[in-house]
Structure formats: C-alpha cells, structure tokens
Design an enzyme around this catalytic site. Structure first.
Site, short mmCIF file in Angstrom:
data_model
loop_
_atom_site.label_atom_id
_atom_site.label_comp_id
_atom_site.label_asym_id
_atom_site.label_seq_id
_atom_site.Cartn_x
_atom_site.Cartn_y
_atom_site.Cartn_z
N HIS A 4 -26.94 -25.14 14.37
CA HIS A 4 -26.74 -24.60 15.71
C HIS A 4 -26.58 -23.08 15.68
CE1 HIS A 4 -26.18 -28.23 18.30
NE2 HIS A 4 -26.04 -28.79 17.10
N GLU A 25 -22.67 -23.21 12.81
CA GLU A 25 -22.95 -22.29 13.91
C GLU A 25 -23.30 -20.94 13.31
OE1 GLU A 25 -23.17 -22.84 17.06
OE2 GLU A 25 -21.88 -24.53 17.64
#
Length: 493
Positions: free
Chosen positions: A78, A145
């Site tokens: 992500h 992330e």
C-alpha cells in the site's frame, strides 16, 4: 514457499491520491517487481498476485483466494496518505492479535529492517491493526505502507522507476531473510579468452566502421531504435580517418559478449569486440591504437562532424523550460567547465531514459548545482552518463553509493566514495569540478561533501578536455567523450 502478494486497491478503487499519482498504480508496479525478482532469482517460491492489472477486487475476494490457495504468507502493498502534507515515511502492520514475540512479529521485524535499508524514507515504525487482510488471512500477513502520496518528498520518489525497484528489492530481501530463501544457482561462465588480460583493458563492442560519418550516424540511429545505446568515435588508422560505431565498453569480456549478442540480434552481423588498454580509474574513455576496422557499406559524400570553429561561449538560458530561445554552446575542445546550463531538467532526464528507462531522474540536481557553482550542469550530467554507463553502474562503483562521477574509484576494484543521497552525490561531483576549474574558494552555499576536494591540483583543468590526465588518468579522450555525449543530448532536445 507460496507467497500471496496483494497490490492494494485497483479498478474503480484508486486508493489514495496526491501529487498526480494514484495508489493503485504504484502498488501494482511494486508488487510486479517483487514477483519478478523472486521468481527469477530464488528457488522454491511461487508468487500469486491478487491482481495483475487495473481491476476491482474486494477485500474478501483477496483473503478467500489466499486461504483457498494455501499461501504460506500474505503480503499487502500500500501507499499512505494524510490530511497533513507534512506526514511522510514508511510503516508496516501485522494483525493486532499476535504477541510481540510471535512468528508474525518476527517476520515483520526482519522485513521492516530490510525495507528501511533501501527506501530512503523516514521510519514510522512497526505497528499493529485490525485490517481485514491481516485479520481474515489464515496465514501470517503483513501490510506495508510505502510512503505518503500526499507528501511532496515521498511522491517525488514514487515517480522514479529506480525507487520502485529499490522498494521491491527491500521487500524481497526481507522475505528471503525471513523464510531462508535460496538464490538460484547459475553455472559460472567459462570464457574462451582471458576475461581481462591486462589491468585497464576495455572490451569495446564495435558495430562496424565507416569512411563516411553520415553512414556511421545512420548506424547509431538504427541501434538506438533497437534500444541499444551507441555513439560515433573518430579514429585514425594508417593515416586515414574512420568513423567507428561503438556500442559499449566493458571491463570484462563476458559482459562485452552479452552486448555483442544484443547487437548481432538487432541485425548487425559484422559487429565485433576489440580489447584496448586505454581506460584508467574513471569513465569509459576511448582511445588507443585500434586494429583495422571491419568496414560497413559506404555511399554518398563524406559528412564530417559538425563542430564550432572557435572556443567562445555562447550565452544560454538556465534551462527552466523546454523551448530554449538561445543557441547551445559551441561544442569545441576549449569549452569551459564554467558556463550556463542550456538543457532543462526534463530534457536531461528524457535523454537518459531513452537508453535506460530505469535511470534516476537527476536533472533537477544538475540544474540546481550548476546554477550554484556557475558550472554547465548539462555537460556535468553527460560526464555522469559516461562514468556510470547511463546510470547502469557496470563498473566498480555501485548504484547504492550515489557516486555518479567515480570520485575515489581508482581501479582494481576500488569502489571510491559513497554518499548518503543522490543529491549529495551530485553535489560532490560539482564541488570536484569546481576544484579543477578554479583556484577560488568554494562558495559557501552548501557544505563541503567532496572527500577529495583538497587533493585536487586547483585550477588545473578549466576546460572539459583538460580533465584528461586529471579526472581520468591517462584518460585519453575522456573530456571529448563527455562533449560527444553532450552534443547527442543537444541534438535530441
């Protein structure tokens, strides 16, 4: 091992957005690179992607598929976002249930450390969350992330193919360490000839030689159309001028043989390799006394290279746009190191990416420091192109060193200086050039980062061609090779 690799979002779900980017596009690129590295380089691993294109897929579909497949590990890729543009950096998550001593936490620690070694992002730490893909996957899972798409620093990195490659490699390094993956074994090549019989020898791939320059130029254009970088080098053989098309210079014959095969596959059946002992520590300078050329088919009138007839500087703008109204400086052997930058950062980057699509985008640094030190930034990047083989780093210096000018690399495997960031590496190059071009004190706008600044014979090389024997020793034609590349950049702008 069976890895379920999940590039987040996709299709109608763009994910986070910012700075002209969509999360779904970046996550897919990173995941595909991870898959490519793992399947090409490691044994006994199968990678299944939740999506291989821009399609919509629910979270339940992803975890159900991973569970039914029997994956050993679930990795979800992500990109982060925040209301505050100041938020930046890398973080990763595991499910909130397992303890800090669990296998899931151990895997997280290993992968986190490996990714942080290469991604150039701020470390926001290892975290836990009740995310669906972490909770509903029946195997250990991690969600990473990789920077904030809403932060200008992080987003600028996301636009670089080289950064995406580094992030993917960091994830691979973590997986390989966590799961004890073994590299595929490859048989060592058995060269039919000595790999490097004399220190300093370069193996040059020659795609024919011509009596007429226009025919050599046509051959270069043909090779460029095939994705093979090359240039025309003038050489004198038995008192006659020949235009040699060189498609690479390598320190080992094995690497030269690989390029030779590429050239022949492109249709140049009479290409060949010559070994010349004319390279010292820095650069891919060409020279020496070559053997008789293999001759291409000539026709028409000879067209000599276009050059200026004096060494004067032509005023140029700073290159802030793609439509420069002033002419570029005349490319003569007397072209000074000091001068204005003509090409824009975009033009510099576009030229490099014609030959190496994965090259870092450094044009803005070359313009910035060119203006700060009064040095021709576009000629300086031509020097970096020469030193690094279009930022492929096929010599002693590695890409992780951010050393784009071979500073301190003195041959025989000595890799030279390393710099923390790409920007610092470019700054060091400009400071080293300044030392050669001037006896004045270094301007104080930036700290001294060049470790060899005080070892330079100050003011000994005010022109690019006078770097011969200084920056590169003996460096025959080193400076002229830089100017030849600069001329190609001007012609392609």
């Amino acid at each position: 091992m069976k890895l379920y690799l999940d590039p987040g979002h996709g299709g109608t779900d763009s994910g986070a957005q910012g700075n002209g980017l969509n999360e779904k596009d970046i996550t897919l690129k990173i995941a595909q690179k991870i898959q490519g590295i793992l399947t090409n380089k490691y044994e006994n691993i199968t990678v299944k992607l939740s999506r291989t294109s821009d399609i919509s897929k629910s979270l339940s579909q992803r975890t159900n598929e991973a569970n039914a497949w029997g994956a050993d590990y679930y990795m979800s890729i992500h990109i982060n976002a925040a209301d505050s543009a100041a938020a930046q950096g890398y973080e990763d998550y595991i499910f909130s249930g397992p303890s800090d001593t669990s296998r899931s936490a151990t895997y997280q620690t290993i992968i986190h450390q490996e990714v942080m070694k290469v991604n150039g992002l701020a470390d926001r730490g290892q975290k836990k969350a009740n995310f669906h893909v972490l909770r509903e996957s029946s195997m250990n899972a991690l969600l990473s992330e990789n920077g904030f798409i809403t932060n200008t620093h992080d987003a600028a990195l996301m636009k670089q193919a080289s950064w995406l490659e580094k992030v993917a490699q960091g994830h691979v390094n973590g997986l390989a360490k966590a799961f004890n993956l073994k590299l595929k074994s490859t048989p060592a090549p058995v060269p039919s000839k000595p790999s490097n019989p004399v220190p300093g020898t370069l193996f040059k791939v020659i795609a024919s030689s011509f009596k007429l320059k226009k025919n050599a130029d046509e051959r270069v254009a043909f090779l460029h159309g095939k994705g093979i970088e090359s240039f025309v080098k003038t050489t004198i053989i038995s008192g006659e001028t020949w235009y040699r098309v060189q498609a690479g210079a390598f320190s080992t014959r094995e690497n030269a043989e690989v390029r030779l095969a590429e050239v022949k596959k492109a249709g140049i059946k009479d290409a060949f390799i010559v070994a010349e002992n004319d390279l010292a520590s820095a650069g891919n300078a060409a020279g020496g006394n070559p053997p008789p050329p293999k001759i291409g088919n000539d026709s028409g009138n000879d067209e000599p290279p276009k050059r200026g007839n004096d060494g004067s500087d032509v005023p140029a703008n700073s290159g802030n746009d793609g439509n420069n109204s002033t002419p570029p400086p005349k490319n003569t052997p007397d072209l000074t190191i000091f001068g204005s930058t003509y090409l824009s950062p975009e033009q510099m980057n576009q030229f490099v990416k014609k030959f190496n699509p994965s090259a870092p985008e450094l044009g803005s640094f070359y313009q910035k420091f060119g203006a700060a030190y009064g040095i021709r930034g576009d000629v300086a990047i031509a020097q970096a192109i020469l030193e690094t083989n279009y930022f492929r780093f096929t010599g002693d210096v590695g890409p992780e060193q951010n050393n784009f000018a071979g500073i301190g690399a003195t041959g025989s495997g000595k890799r030279g200086a390393s710099f923390e960031t790409q920007e610092t590496g470019v700054l060091a190059q400009f400071q080293h050039l300044y030392a050669y071009a001037s006896t004045k004190a270094l301007p104080g706008q930036y700290p001294l980062v060049d470790p060899r600044f005080h070892l330079v014979d100050r003011g000994s090389a005010p022109t690019w061609t006078s770097l011969d024997g200084h920056w590169a020793a003996p460096g025959n034609n080193y400076g002229q090779s830089i100017l030849n590349l600069f001329e190609k950049m001007i012609d392609s702008a």
